[in-house]
Write a protein that holds these residues in place. Sequence first.
Motif, short mmCIF file in Angstrom:
data_model
loop_
_atom_site.label_atom_id
_atom_site.label_comp_id
_atom_site.label_asym_id
_atom_site.label_seq_id
_atom_site.Cartn_x
_atom_site.Cartn_y
_atom_site.Cartn_z
N ALA A 155 2.88 8.50 7.76
CA ALA A 155 2.81 9.94 7.49
C ALA A 155 1.83 10.22 6.36
CB ALA A 155 4.20 10.46 7.13
N VAL A 156 1.19 11.39 6.44
CA VAL A 156 0.23 11.84 5.43
C VAL A 156 0.71 13.17 4.88
CG1 VAL A 156 -2.18 12.42 4.97
CG2 VAL A 156 -1.63 10.64 6.64
N VAL A 157 0.73 13.30 3.56
CA VAL A 157 1.29 14.48 2.91
C VAL A 157 0.40 14.92 1.76
CG1 VAL A 157 3.66 13.88 3.50
CG2 VAL A 157 2.69 13.08 1.34
N THR A 158 0.70 16.09 1.22
CA THR A 158 0.20 16.54 -0.08
C THR A 158 1.41 16.96 -0.90
OG1 THR A 158 -0.05 18.88 0.53
CG2 THR A 158 -1.89 17.41 1.03
N ASP A 159 1.15 17.46 -2.09
CA ASP A 159 2.26 17.94 -2.91
C ASP A 159 2.91 19.18 -2.31
OD1 ASP A 159 -0.33 19.12 -3.69
OD2 ASP A 159 0.91 20.35 -4.99
N LYS A 160 2.21 19.85 -1.37
CA LYS A 160 2.76 21.06 -0.74
C LYS A 160 3.64 20.75 0.46
CE LYS A 160 0.43 23.71 -3.53
NZ LYS A 160 1.12 24.46 -4.61
N GLY A 161 3.30 19.69 1.21
CA GLY A 161 4.08 19.39 2.39
C GLY A 161 3.38 18.42 3.33
N LEU A 162 3.80 18.44 4.61
CA LEU A 162 3.33 17.49 5.61
C LEU A 162 1.95 17.87 6.13
CD1 LEU A 162 4.03 15.05 7.42
CD2 LEU A 162 5.04 16.66 9.04
N VAL A 163 1.08 16.84 6.27
CA VAL A 163 -0.26 17.02 6.81
C VAL A 163 -0.34 16.51 8.24
CG1 VAL A 163 -2.68 16.34 6.58
CG2 VAL A 163 -1.35 16.92 4.54
N GLY A 164 0.13 15.30 8.47
CA GLY A 164 0.06 14.70 9.80
C GLY A 164 0.40 13.23 9.72
N HIS A 165 -0.18 12.41 10.65
CA HIS A 165 0.07 10.97 10.63
C HIS A 165 -1.19 10.23 11.06
CE1 HIS A 165 0.63 11.76 14.92
NE2 HIS A 165 0.48 10.46 15.13
N ILE A 166 -1.25 8.95 10.69
CA ILE A 166 -2.40 8.12 10.99
C ILE A 166 -2.39 7.76 12.48
CG2 ILE A 166 -3.59 5.96 10.44
CD1 ILE A 166 -3.54 7.81 8.09
N ILE A 167 -3.51 8.00 13.15
CA ILE A 167 -3.63 7.64 14.56
C ILE A 167 -4.63 6.49 14.77
CG2 ILE A 167 -2.98 9.91 15.43
CD1 ILE A 167 -5.96 10.52 15.82
N GLU A 168 -5.46 6.21 13.78
CA GLU A 168 -6.43 5.13 13.89
C GLU A 168 -6.75 4.64 12.48
OE1 GLU A 168 -11.07 4.50 15.32
OE2 GLU A 168 -9.85 6.08 16.26
N ALA A 169 -6.61 3.33 12.26
CA ALA A 169 -6.81 2.76 10.92
C ALA A 169 -7.88 1.68 10.98
CB ALA A 169 -5.51 2.19 10.36
N GLY A 170 -8.94 1.86 10.19
CA GLY A 170 -9.98 0.85 10.06
C GLY A 170 -9.84 0.15 8.72
N PRO A 171 -10.75 -0.78 8.42
CA PRO A 171 -10.65 -1.50 7.15
C PRO A 171 -10.77 -0.59 5.92
CG PRO A 171 -12.10 -2.65 8.68
CD PRO A 171 -11.80 -1.32 9.30
N THR A 172 -11.67 0.40 5.98
CA THR A 172 -11.91 1.23 4.81
C THR A 172 -11.71 2.72 5.06
OG1 THR A 172 -14.28 1.35 5.35
CG2 THR A 172 -13.56 -0.41 3.85
N SER A 173 -11.39 3.11 6.27
CA SER A 173 -11.17 4.53 6.57
C SER A 173 -10.16 4.65 7.70
CB SER A 173 -12.48 5.23 6.94
OG SER A 173 -13.02 4.66 8.14
N VAL A 236 8.61 8.24 12.54
CA VAL A 236 7.25 8.39 12.00
C VAL A 236 7.27 9.17 10.70
CG1 VAL A 236 4.94 9.32 12.43
CG2 VAL A 236 6.22 8.22 14.28
N TYR A 237 7.96 10.30 10.71
CA TYR A 237 8.00 11.16 9.53
C TYR A 237 9.34 11.02 8.81
CZ TYR A 237 4.13 13.33 12.03
OH TYR A 237 2.96 13.55 12.70
N PRO A 238 9.33 10.73 7.52
CA PRO A 238 10.59 10.68 6.77
C PRO A 238 11.27 12.04 6.75
CG PRO A 238 8.80 9.64 5.54
CD PRO A 238 8.17 10.35 6.70
N LYS A 239 12.55 12.03 6.51
CA LYS A 239 13.33 13.26 6.51
C LYS A 239 13.08 14.06 5.24
CE LYS A 239 18.08 14.95 7.08
NZ LYS A 239 19.50 14.56 7.27
N GLY A 240 13.06 15.39 5.41
CA GLY A 240 13.00 16.29 4.26
C GLY A 240 11.62 16.73 3.82
N LEU A 241 10.56 16.36 4.56
CA LEU A 241 9.21 16.80 4.19
C LEU A 241 9.01 18.26 4.60
CD1 LEU A 241 7.12 13.68 5.27
CD2 LEU A 241 7.92 14.26 2.97
N MET A 242 8.41 19.03 3.72
CA MET A 242 8.15 20.44 3.99
C MET A 242 7.09 20.59 5.08
SD MET A 242 8.77 23.62 3.01
CE MET A 242 8.04 25.24 2.82
N VAL A 243 7.40 21.39 6.12
CA VAL A 243 6.46 21.64 7.22
C VAL A 243 5.87 23.05 7.13
CG1 VAL A 243 6.17 21.74 9.72
CG2 VAL A 243 7.63 19.98 8.70
#
Length: 341
Positions: A155-173, A236-243
């Motif tokens: 999961a990907v977040v900011t201090d405000k809430g949920l952004v999304g999730h990783i769908i493709e992971a490379g070595p540096t990006s 995928v997403y932990p419980k309690g994240l602001m959407v």
Amino acid sequence: MSGKYRKNRGTGKKIGILLVVLISLFCIIFFSARGRFQAPVLNQAVSVIVTPFQSAISWVGSQLNYVTSNIWEIVTVHQQNKMLRNEVEQLRIQNLHASEYDAENQRLRALLGYKQSATQFDLVAARVIGRESATWSSVIEINRGTRDGVDVDMAVVTDKGLVGHIIEAGPTSSKVELILDPRSSVGTLVQRADSRVAGIVEGDMNNPTMPRMVNIPKTADVDEGDIIVTSGFGGVYPKGLMVGTVSEMRNDEGGLLKIAILEPAVDFQRLEDVMVITASREAPPAPLKTPPQTPGTETDPAAQAAAAQAAAEGSDDSSSDTAADASADSSSTAAGEGTAQ
């Protein structure tokens, strides 16, 4: 006649020039010999003759000095103007950099505050380095990859809430699918304690900036202004994240369910820095608080504990006495039987 006039005119010019030359020679000779003899009358005559020439020469000199000084001032002002323009440009660039650093500092401070408060998560800070042109508001690219512990389905977040999730992971990006993407689905529920209605948040192709919460029963208790958080279902997403927040309620096409249009908690148009949740742990439960008591019925916990302990001790003593009485009765009975025999 005209030829004669021109000839006389030319002769007059020559005579005038000759007189000027003779007067100049006379002045030179006079001033060079001025210290050798004194001639008051001659001096006065020479002064009268020379004064206009001296005035003319002085005027020409003052004009030349004025012109040269003005030219020098213009050149100096031009140079100073050029220097000031360069200085203003440098200050403008420095001010731009300072404003950019200030904005970045505020964003990083907010992320740091969230990291310190969300102790149940292991977070990796990342910066947005690109967006897919085909789906500009659906997939972004960040500058963290497997070398930093980032992997698919995190999961990907900011201090405000949920952004999304990783769908493709490379070595540096890595690539992040936003919750605005129509292919995305997030298990959510209403945060309100007396509602807790569950649903699924997905992107809307017709409204790419506002996701929607679907699969809501028609009789469910969901109102505008309700806060929607992740339910934790799916892993995928932990419980309690602001959407987001419910901004509008609609009926679906079949009329059996309702759809909630959400205002996202995250401003995706200004998304620059994010955090990846690399590990999640359940947050510790909140400490129990004693409910407030009705005035006049207050109790003392210490007195209640002492009374309970005293009651327990009394119960033990009565049990001991009962056992002793029973033992004494049995002994008396045995002695009577022995006597009878």
